[in-house]
Write a protein that holds these residues in place. Sequence first.
Motif, PDB file in Angstrom:
ATOM      1  N   ASP A  44       2.297   6.386   8.526  1.00  0.00           N
ATOM      2  CA  ASP A  44       1.432   7.071   7.573  1.00  0.00           C
ATOM      3  C   ASP A  44       0.916   8.345   8.238  1.00  0.00           C
ATOM      4  O   ASP A  44       0.382   8.303   9.341  1.00  0.00           O
TER       5      ASP A  44
ATOM      6  N   GLU B 140      -7.742   7.580  -5.347  1.00  0.00           N
ATOM      7  CA  GLU B 140      -9.108   7.281  -4.894  1.00  0.00           C
ATOM      8  C   GLU B 140      -9.324   7.656  -3.432  1.00  0.00           C
ATOM      9  O   GLU B 140     -10.459   7.884  -3.018  1.00  0.00           O
ATOM     10  N   THR B 141      -8.235   7.744  -2.659  1.00  0.00           N
ATOM     11  CA  THR B 141      -8.367   7.998  -1.218  1.00  0.00           C
ATOM     12  C   THR B 141      -8.236   9.468  -0.837  1.00  0.00           C
ATOM     13  O   THR B 141      -8.659   9.851   0.246  1.00  0.00           O
ATOM     14  N   ILE B 142      -7.652  10.280  -1.702  1.00  0.00           N
ATOM     15  CA  ILE B 142      -7.370  11.671  -1.326  1.00  0.00           C
ATOM     16  C   ILE B 142      -8.548  12.580  -1.645  1.00  0.00           C
ATOM     17  O   ILE B 142      -9.466  12.205  -2.379  1.00  0.00           O
TER      18      ILE B 142
ATOM     19  N   GLY C 260      -4.787   3.915  -7.025  1.00  0.00           N
ATOM     20  CA  GLY C 260      -5.347   3.574  -5.715  1.00  0.00           C
ATOM     21  C   GLY C 260      -5.235   4.731  -4.740  1.00  0.00           C
ATOM     22  O   GLY C 260      -6.171   5.015  -3.983  1.00  0.00           O
ATOM     23  N   PHE C 261      -4.096   5.404  -4.758  1.00  0.00           N
ATOM     24  CA  PHE C 261      -3.865   6.546  -3.878  1.00  0.00           C
ATOM     25  C   PHE C 261      -4.821   7.688  -4.212  1.00  0.00           C
ATOM     26  O   PHE C 261      -5.423   8.295  -3.327  1.00  0.00           O
TER      27      PHE C 261
ATOM     28  N   LEU D 120      -5.014  13.449   3.888  1.00  0.00           N
ATOM     29  CA  LEU D 120      -5.684  13.157   2.624  1.00  0.00           C
ATOM     30  C   LEU D 120      -6.051  14.429   1.865  1.00  0.00           C
ATOM     31  O   LEU D 120      -6.455  14.366   0.712  1.00  0.00           O
TER      32      LEU D 120
ATOM     33  N   LYS E  72       0.854  -1.192   0.000  1.00  0.00           N
ATOM     34  CA  LYS E  72       0.000   0.000   0.000  1.00  0.00           C
ATOM     35  C   LYS E  72       0.886   1.237   0.000  1.00  0.00           C
ATOM     36  O   LYS E  72       1.896   1.299   0.699  1.00  0.00           O
TER      37      LYS E  72
END
Length: 191
Positions: free
Chosen positions: A109, A144-146, A141-142, A113, A82
């Motif tokens: 981490d 999609e999260t921010i 993928g990243f 975001l 990830k």
Amino acid sequence: MKKSELRKKYLGKRKSLTVNEIFQLSNEIFKNFIDYFKHSSGEKIHIFIPIEKFKEINTHIFIDYFLSRNIRVFVPKIVDTKLISVEIFADTKYEINDWQISEPTSNKDSGVLDFHYVVTPLLYADRNGNRVGYGKGFYDGFFETISKETKKIGVNYFNPDENIDDVWENDIPLDYLVTPTEVLSFSGASE
């Protein structure tokens, strides 16, 4: 052209660049980036650390600039398949990982975001903001999260001269592309 063909073509073009060309082109990209995007203290910028063996753009000049202006800097690190965001500082310690990539020793981490900008590595981007990376999908993928407000900015040595024919439904395009000669906006708005 298909992504696989573009990946091969632009890896080859990048491989032929000399150390002096990388230095000069990276500085031109940096200048265009700084001239176009006006930065202020406290911003949060996610930016990759260059992989020298892949002749990536020298983002150390960006990182040094941001840190000197009290802009918060985050870099990607792959932990358990990830992509996480590690905040770095002037005194951050680094190590070389199994792929010979320099990365922070921390595996913490940040949880952030809501970046102002994500400066994205790529091999090629077309005039629609579609990009070709190394094919692992970490940045899709990243993205999609921010935050949806985060500006996704690609930096590339090469101008977008050909279209990507096999764009997938889940591919997330860039908002901007910065090259040595221009800054392209794909959202129709300027910064």
